[in-house]
Structure formats: C-alpha cells, structure tokens
Design a protein around this motif. Structure first.
Motif, PDB file in Angstrom:
ATOM      1  N   HIS A 148       0.882  -1.228  -0.064  1.00 17.31           N
ATOM      2  CA  HIS A 148       0.003  -0.019   0.004  1.00 17.31           C
ATOM      3  C   HIS A 148       0.887   1.314   0.006  1.00 17.31           C
ATOM      4  CE1 HIS A 148      -2.266   3.392   2.039  1.00 17.31           C
ATOM      5  NE2 HIS A 148      -3.073   2.952   1.163  1.00 17.31           N
ATOM      6  N   LEU A 149       1.914   1.219   0.846  1.00 17.06           N
ATOM      7  CA  LEU A 149       2.719   2.361   0.927  1.00 17.06           C
ATOM      8  C   LEU A 149       3.556   2.599  -0.632  1.00 17.06           C
ATOM      9  CD1 LEU A 149       5.393   3.393   3.388  1.00 17.06           C
ATOM     10  CD2 LEU A 149       6.227   3.367   1.043  1.00 17.06           C
ATOM     11  N   ALA A 150       3.694   1.525  -1.225  1.00 16.48           N
ATOM     12  CA  ALA A 150       4.359   1.675  -2.741  1.00 16.48           C
ATOM     13  C   ALA A 150       3.139   2.267  -3.687  1.00 16.48           C
ATOM     14  CB  ALA A 150       4.784   0.350  -2.987  1.00 16.48           C
ATOM     15  N   SER A 151       1.889   1.694  -3.454  1.00 14.89           N
ATOM     16  CA  SER A 151       0.733   2.272  -4.243  1.00 14.89           C
ATOM     17  C   SER A 151       0.614   3.891  -4.062  1.00 14.89           C
ATOM     18  CB  SER A 151      -0.367   1.472  -3.904  1.00 14.89           C
ATOM     19  OG  SER A 151      -0.965   1.670  -2.740  1.00 14.89           O
ATOM     20  N   ALA A 152       0.782   4.195  -2.660  1.00 11.55           N
ATOM     21  CA  ALA A 152       0.773   5.626  -2.455  1.00 11.55           C
ATOM     22  C   ALA A 152       1.850   6.372  -3.126  1.00 11.55           C
ATOM     23  CB  ALA A 152       0.935   5.773  -1.103  1.00 11.55           C
ATOM     24  N   LEU A 153       2.957   5.944  -3.380  1.00  9.83           N
ATOM     25  CA  LEU A 153       4.064   6.577  -4.163  1.00  9.83           C
ATOM     26  C   LEU A 153       3.538   6.705  -5.641  1.00  9.83           C
ATOM     27  CD1 LEU A 153       7.202   4.820  -2.781  1.00  9.83           C
ATOM     28  CD2 LEU A 153       6.460   7.251  -2.451  1.00  9.83           C
ATOM     29  N   VAL A 154       3.208   5.456  -6.124  1.00 12.69           N
ATOM     30  CA  VAL A 154       2.677   5.330  -7.654  1.00 12.69           C
ATOM     31  C   VAL A 154       1.385   6.549  -7.805  1.00 12.69           C
ATOM     32  CG1 VAL A 154       1.476   4.000  -9.538  1.00 12.69           C
ATOM     33  CG2 VAL A 154       3.205   3.094  -8.025  1.00 12.69           C
ATOM     34  N   THR A 155       0.699   6.586  -6.705  1.00 15.01           N
ATOM     35  CA  THR A 155      -0.481   7.534  -6.977  1.00 15.01           C
ATOM     36  C   THR A 155      -0.007   9.102  -7.151  1.00 15.01           C
ATOM     37  OG1 THR A 155      -1.781   5.927  -5.676  1.00 15.01           O
ATOM     38  CG2 THR A 155      -2.676   8.521  -5.840  1.00 15.01           C
ATOM     39  N   GLY A 156       0.901   9.379  -6.220  1.00 17.98           N
ATOM     40  CA  GLY A 156       1.522  10.711  -6.376  1.00 17.98           C
ATOM     41  C   GLY A 156       2.041  10.879  -7.520  1.00 17.98           C
ATOM     42  N   ALA A 157       2.993   9.990  -8.038  1.00 19.01           N
ATOM     43  CA  ALA A 157       3.581  10.125  -9.397  1.00 19.01           C
ATOM     44  C   ALA A 157       2.885  10.406 -10.465  1.00 19.01           C
ATOM     45  CB  ALA A 157       4.914   8.960  -9.355  1.00 19.01           C
ATOM     46  N   LEU A 158       1.716   9.530 -10.579  1.00 23.78           N
ATOM     47  CA  LEU A 158       0.814   9.372 -11.720  1.00 23.78           C
ATOM     48  C   LEU A 158       0.050  10.830 -11.832  1.00 23.78           C
ATOM     49  CD1 LEU A 158       0.321   7.550 -13.911  1.00 23.78           C
ATOM     50  CD2 LEU A 158      -1.483   6.294 -12.459  1.00 23.78           C
ATOM     51  N   LEU A 159      -0.409  11.128 -10.513  1.00 21.29           N
ATOM     52  CA  LEU A 159      -1.165  12.394 -10.608  1.00 21.29           C
ATOM     53  C   LEU A 159      -0.481  13.550 -11.131  1.00 21.29           C
ATOM     54  CD1 LEU A 159      -3.892  13.070  -9.193  1.00 21.29           C
ATOM     55  CD2 LEU A 159      -2.848  14.318  -7.254  1.00 21.29           C
ATOM     56  N   GLU A 160       0.848  13.438 -10.950  1.00 22.03           N
ATOM     57  CA  GLU A 160       1.561  14.853 -11.527  1.00 22.03           C
ATOM     58  C   GLU A 160       1.819  14.703 -13.116  1.00 22.03           C
ATOM     59  OE1 GLU A 160       6.433  15.586 -11.671  1.00 22.03           O
ATOM     60  OE2 GLU A 160       5.411  15.936  -9.723  1.00 22.03           O
ATOM     61  N   PHE A 161       1.964  13.219 -13.434  1.00 24.03           N
ATOM     62  CA  PHE A 161       2.168  12.872 -14.913  1.00 24.03           C
ATOM     63  C   PHE A 161       1.042  13.231 -15.659  1.00 24.03           C
ATOM     64  CE2 PHE A 161       1.015   9.575 -18.210  1.00 24.03           C
ATOM     65  CZ  PHE A 161       2.239   9.783 -18.879  1.00 24.03           C
ATOM     66  N   ILE A 162      -0.360  12.845 -15.025  1.00 25.04           N
ATOM     67  CA  ILE A 162      -1.687  13.260 -15.581  1.00 25.04           C
ATOM     68  C   ILE A 162      -1.662  14.915 -16.067  1.00 25.04           C
ATOM     69  CG2 ILE A 162      -4.021  13.390 -15.334  1.00 25.04           C
ATOM     70  CD1 ILE A 162      -3.749  10.495 -13.952  1.00 25.04           C
ATOM     71  N   PHE A 163      -1.329  15.647 -14.960  1.00 30.96           N
ATOM     72  CA  PHE A 163      -1.442  16.933 -15.010  1.00 30.96           C
ATOM     73  C   PHE A 163      -0.261  17.712 -15.538  1.00 30.96           C
ATOM     74  CE2 PHE A 163      -4.967  15.537 -12.315  1.00 30.96           C
ATOM     75  CZ  PHE A 163      -5.901  16.159 -12.675  1.00 30.96           C
TER      76      PHE A 163
END
Length: 771
Positions: A661-676
C-alpha cells in the motif's frame, strides 16, 4: 501533449531524446553558484515536511494508552524479556526488549490472553506501544522525502505521503505492540536510501556514493531482520540495481563505455553493499538475540534439547530424569502433545472405504493424562533374574513396550492404518504372541535426536523416534481425529518417511518412580554452550518450518485478491459494556484511489507500448523515461510486495498488504503529476541558464556542456501547477473525510450505536455491535 510520428523529427540530433542524462545538483556544485531552487533551499517543501511530520506524530500517539488491555497479536510480541521462539527474525522484537530495558520492565507479565489488563498487572505498555508509533510517524515524512528526492512536485509529494498519513490501517497497526511499523519504516527507508544512491550514479565511488550504498544495505538488513517478507524489498532494490548494472555494461552508453575492470568494481561494490553488509547485520541480530535473551520462556519446545540446555531455568532440562528398563513411562508427541494411548476396544473389521483391519486392540493418541497412557520399557533380550534393575535405556537400543492396563505389547505390522493406506497399523498383542510368533513385530529401535553414541534415554530432554525394527517405519500421529469407534482420538500409525520431523516424541513423566527416590533429586545444572552457527541454523530451520505450517483457518484471514479493494478487515478488540471496538481496516477512499491509479498506470504503459509498435510517439522521450524509470520503480515495489502472496499457502491477513500500500501511494502521487503535466518540454538547464528544449540546436551529439535537473516547480507553469494543486486538494479532501469517518474503529473510541456501526459496514465489514 503532442503526438509525433516516429522517424520524422525524432531522428534529428540535439532534440529532447538526445539530451544528456539527468544529473544531481551535487555534481555541479563546483561549476556554478548554488541556486535557491535546489532541494536544500526549497522552503515550501520544508514547511510541508514539518507540518506533515507533526500531524503524523499526533495521529499515531493520540490516545495511545487506550485500550489498557492486551489487543490481538500483542499476545505474541509482548513476550520480550525471555527467550522465545517466533516465526519472525529477532530484530523487531529486540527493539521491544530495548524499550523494556529503558523503562526497567522485568518481564513478569506473560501476555497470555487478549483482554488481560495492563493496569492491574503493572505493565509499562504505553512505552512498548510508543516504539511502533514513533516508527509509524517517521514513515510518513520518509514517503514525502522519497517523492522530493525523486524530483516530484510538492502536490505529488503531499498526496503520496497524505495517503499514508491519513490511512486508518497504518495508524491502527502502529499504535500497538506489533512488528509491522518496524517493517514498513525500514522498507520506506530502503527505498529512500536507494533513490539517494541512484542520484549519485554519475559520481561513483565517492564518499556520498558509498554512504548511501551502505545505508541502503543497512536498511535492507533491518527489513529482512524484522520479517522474512522483507525479501520482497530486496527483490525491488535488486531488480533496479540489475537494470542499472545492465546499463553500465552497454558499450554504447552516452557517458562512454566502461572497461570490464571498471564494471567489475561497480558490480563488486553493489554485492558488498547490498548483499554482504545486510547479511552480516542480519547475523548480528541473531547473535544479540542469543546473547541477551538467555532465559527459558514460551516457545522452548520448538527447539532441540541441546538448544534448550543453553537456556537458564529451562523446565525440560531441570526435570530431566534418566530412564531405566522396567520403568513405566508416558510418551507425548512433540507437535500435537497427544499421549501414546491404548484401550481394550478393537479396530472395526472394515473401514468406511471398505478396507479390512486386523481387528486388533486400538492404539491411539489421547490429549489428557490417563492410566491408559502408561507403558513399561522392556529390553528385547531379558536381563538375568538377579540383575533386572538398574540398567539405563540408551539411544540405539532395541526395546519392547508393554501397555500396563491391558497387559499387552505394542506392535506394528504390514496392515494399512485407518486413515493412511500407505502407513502401517499400530496395535497390541498379548504376552504369548509377543514372546512367540509375533516377537519380531514387537521390537522397536530407540533413536534419540542428536545423540552421540549410546546416550542415556531421559525424560523431557530426550526427543526420540520410535522405529519399528522389522519394517523400519516410525511411530507417527497427526491432528485428524478418528471416528466415533475410536472416541475421536488421534490415529497412531507407522510412517515410512522416517526422516520426517513430525515423527518425534518425548517422555513426559515416569510414574513408576517413588516420590522419595534418589533418582528424582536435582543436581546443580551447568548451562551448556552451543556454537553460534549450530544454534543459528537450527533456529532458521524451525522458523521456516513453522512459517510453512501456518495453514490452519482463521476467522479474520483474507486472500490477496481482497486487499487492494479493502473487502474485509480484522477485529482486534471489543468491549461490550462501552460498545467500543478496534477494527483493523484501511481508509477505503484512499485504498480505492490508489488501486485505481495502479490500473491506470498499467493501462498507460500498455497504450504507450501499443502506439510505439505502430510508429507513433504519444509521449515525449524524457517524459517516457521518467514515467518508466521512476513511477515504474514504485510500481515494481508495489508488485514485488503484493503478487508473491498469491503463491503462499499460509495464513494471510490484511496487514500483509501495508508495504504494498505504501508503494501504491508513491505511484498515486507520481501518476497524479504525470496526468496534470501539460508539456514537459524543458527538463534540463545548462549551467549558463539556457533551457535545453525542442528548438535548442546544440553541438552535434548533444555536447551542450554540463546540465542540471530543473526542479519540478520550475518545470511546470502556473496553469499546470494550478490544475495539479486542484487535483491534489480534491484527493486529499476525500481521503481525510474517509479517515475521519472510520476513526472510532481505529482508535477504539468512542463507542458507536448500532446505527452508527451499520453506516460503516460499507462492504459488509464484519463489525461488532451492529444490532
């Protein structure tokens, strides 16, 4: 974001795809004045880090004294001041022992039952709980630092750390005397140290390079020294290192080829820092474990008698008595603790599957002490009448066992046992048969485990296998009860796999010895010394064996497929009078967002690969490299800490998903930046301040001089940052709302009415007090 046809402009030199690789700010410290945009001067990151850390401490420590009772697995991890066996390595438990030493705890409380009062028993439980709370609080800023050091924007770092900060599962697991806070913190530190090490890849073998390499190794050792699932973190870092080494081996690398001796130095340094150093630290914790936890305690029975003799106050060795021929003894199976038992009832003529028995007297395993458990040890060849007594039974002797109540002799023969057609039946026969035609079938060889030569056979301390002499099968039992005709007692049979560790028995007592016998007098016992490596390998075997044996069902066990979607939790504690309960459950909103974006990441990768196969570049080359290498690394960490659980047959619980889950949180933050991120056209800057973009035609081959990585806040314009901040605000708002809604189940207070409990059963969670 523009879409380009490959082969048109992508082939031109000097474009973004041919720019020099990213380098750290430290690499060019001597070439230019330090800029305020560097990591060390980004005050907004520092302010955010301070606020997030403060909130993390508040959420982890608030109300930590409640409940003042033993909660769930605290029954396992509170037993720290004495030696005890556990299925995990010792590092995490040694930290609890250290905390106990700090507060002067003497280990008088046994943590036997959930609900036992800490206050009544005068246990400094808040100090013990403070350790995982501290590590859990520090995990949150570590996640923030991972994002910051990886070059992500402030909103991305806030989202990633916020998903951990406001997660009910991370909070709940770090407020109790449990190991997961140590595991997750060490895992996050390992990732952070490796990111710092990777940023120095262009400055190999420097002081900072070695520092972060060795710190990565130390952090990895702490992960695997806490729980063996830490090997997943090793796989994550190891995969990234392998790819890095593969790139160094490339003769066409942009920085120039390495000679084989140079590559060998890189390879050897990583082997030393990431394998040798962690292994020696791992061994060190076991040495500390053996050195300071020297007293007898729960779990001793899992270890061999030789191992137990190294522990002070060990009941087994203190009560050990030598066994003579003609003594009456009771024997217990080491694993199931059932007694070897017999009674006059016979085996049925036919079993349910149609097989035929011998209709002999039943020999079974019985869980309680009883006179039908008494067996007399007789020699295969009788001693002379004038010297019957005083002969000590020794390892390797051929013996006979007489059942005292029925005056019959233990026997095994080539007849299938009730449950195992391949195993032999155990029964008894009368004296005339035992001394006549069935004499050989009543002979058994006594094999004491670890015995050297003709060692004495002793109660408690001699763990032995009883081998049927003619057929070479070992006496064995298991946990499946026999039918009603055997009163649901355990089956005893002859196991052809003699080497199986579950064939071991021991003598529990010698009831034939008078209470005033000199044989019962205790002598002063000296604690024996066993070499470290011998104890280490024995403990490793025991840990792995019992880890694999954790296959029984549990009412709150769950399957890996349920974890990303948070389909069920675990009831930790309840109190009927106040209707309070602690239910281990993540923040559903945060988990569903993170799991959804994992799927989005996989979809983007698939779409990008498909478009490239058709000759279309949908991503800027630099963006693609960052997306695959950085966000992809976080995704690898998630997959490495999650997918292997599908291969495990042991009991699994929701807390096993916390590192993933901690790793998925890192993916979420990184992907949010990628999308925007609207158009990352300027990712590098020359020393003189010029941006290297699409229209910058530099020297052929990309020789534009030294470059630095432009910080995220400079790369993204106001529009992009506003959109990103807006998205981050929406995500954190709903995450905080979910966290707040489930707080009463995380902290165990206040108690909820039936209506309030029902409102929180989102996916049918098995909460208490719903009526």
């Amino acid at each position: 974001m523009s879409v380009r046809q490959r082969g048109v402009q992508a082939s031109k030199k000097g474009g973004p795809s041919s720019a020099s690789p990213e380098v750290s700010n430290d690499q060019i410290d001597g070439l230019q004045p330090k800029k305020s945009s560097g990591v060390t001067a980004e005050w907004d990151y520092k302010v955010a880090l301070f606020i997030i850390t403060a909130i993390a401490f508040v959420t982890r420590f608030w109300g930590i004294s409640h409940p003042n009772e033993v909660v769930f697995d605290e029954v396992h991890f509170g037993k720290v001041p004495t030696y005890f066996f556990d299925v995990h390595p010792p590092f995490g438990k040694l930290l609890f022992a250290l905390m106990g030493w700090f507060v002067g705890y003497d280990g008088h409380f046994l943590f036997d039952n959930i609900g036992d009062s800490y206050i009544t028993n005068n246990v400094p439980y808040v100090a013990f709980r403070a350790l995982p709370a501290l590590l859990g609080a520090l995990t949150v800023p570590t996640v923030f630092l991972i994002m910051w050091e990886s070059g992500y924007t402030l909103p991305a770092a806030i989202v990633a750390s916020g998903l951990v900060l406001f997660d009910n599962a991370h909070i709940g697991q770090t407020r109790l005397i449990l190991l997961d806070a140590t595991l997750v913190f060490a895992m996050s530190v390992s990732v952070l140290c490796y990111v710092r090490f990777y940023k120095l890849r262009h400055e190999p073998f420097g002081r900072k390079w070695w520092k972060w390499l060795l710190l990565t190794g130390v952090a990895l050792s702490c992960v695997i020294s806490t729980k063996y699932v830490g090997v997943f973190t090793f796989f994550t870092i190891g995969s990234a290192v392998a790819l890095d080494l593969w790139g160094l081996l490339d003769i066409n690398r942009k920085e120039g080829p390495l000679s084989l001796p140079q590559f060998g130095k890189h390879f050897a340094a990583r082997i030393f820092g990431l394998i040798v150093v962690p292994f020696f630290f791992y061994l060190f914790w076991f040495q500390v474990h053996f050195a300071i936890l020297y007293r007898s305690g729960p779990g001793d029975d899992f270890m061999s008698p030789e191992f137990q003799e190294t522990l002070s106050d060990n009941i087994m060795t203190a009560n050990s008595v030598g066994i003579d021929y003609y003594d009456a003894i009771t024997m217990r199976h080491k694993e199931t603790k059932t007694y070897l038992h017999s009674h006059p009832d016979k085996y049925p003529l036919r079993y349910e599957d149609g097989r035929v028995s011998s209709q002999g007297q039943q020999v079974t395993g019985y869980p309680f002490n009883d006179t039908n458990n008494h067996w007399q040890v007789l020699p295969a060849k009788p001693f002379p009448e004038d010297s019957l007594l005083g002969h000590r039974v020794k390892s390797g002797d051929l013996i006979k066992l007489r059942h005292l109540v029925t005056d019959t002799y233990l026997l095994s023969h080539d007849v299938a046992s009730p449950y195992y057609p391949t195993n032999q039946e155990f029964t008894t026969v009368p004296l005339e048969d035992a001394n006549g035609s069935r004499f050989n079938d009543t002979l058994f060889e006594l094999r004491i485990e670890g015995a050297k030569g003709k060692s004495d056979f002793k109660s408690m301390s001699s763990h032995f296998k009883l081998i049927h002499f003619p057929t070479k099968v070992a006496m064995w039992t298991h946990t499946s009860p026999l039918p009603d005709w055997a009163y649901k007692q355990a089956e005893i049979n002859g196991n052809k796999n003699v080497q199986q560790s579950s064939n071991i028995w021991y003598v529990d007592e010698i009831p034939s010895i008078p209470a005033d016998s000199d044989r019962l007098k205790k002598e002063q016992r000296k604690i024996k010394h066993v070499p470290f490596w011998k104890k280490y390998f024995e403990l490793q075997r025991a840990i792995f064996f019992h880890n694999n044996a954790l296959t029984s069902s549990h009412p709150y066990a769950s399957q890996p497929i349920q974890w990303p979607f948070l389909l069920r939790g675990v009831s930790f504690w309840t109190q009927n009078d106040t209707r309070q309960q602690i239910y281990f459950l993540g923040n559903p909103v945060g988990w569903w967002i993170a799991s959804s974006l994992l799927a989005v990441f996989a979809g983007i990768v698939g779409a990008d690969q498909l478009s490239q196969r058709r000759g279309v570049d949908s991503l800027d080359e630099r963006t693609r490299s960052r997306f695959y290498n950085s966000t992809g690394f976080f995704f690898l960490a998630w997959a490495s800490h999650y997918l292997p659980f599908y291969l495990m047959g042991r009991q699994l619980f929701l807390h096993h998903y916390l590192p993933a889950h901690l790793a998925s949180a890192l993916v979420t933050g990184a992907l949010l930046e990628f999308i925007f991120n609207l158009d990352p056209v300027a990712l590098e800057e020359n020393v003189d301040g010029k941006l290297a973009g699409k229209g910058d035609k530099t020297k052929k081959g990309g020789g534009a001089g030294t470059k630095r990585v432009v910080p995220a806040k400079e790369r993204m314009g106001g529009t992009g940052m506003l959109a990103l901040w807006g998205a981050a605000g929406v995500v954190m708002s709903v995450v905080i709302g979910g966290w707040w809604f489930f707080l009463p189940l995380t902290y165990g207070k206040p108690g909820l009415s039936a209506e309030e409990v029902v409102r929180r059963k989102w996916l049918g969670y098995d909460l208490h007090f719903a009526k």
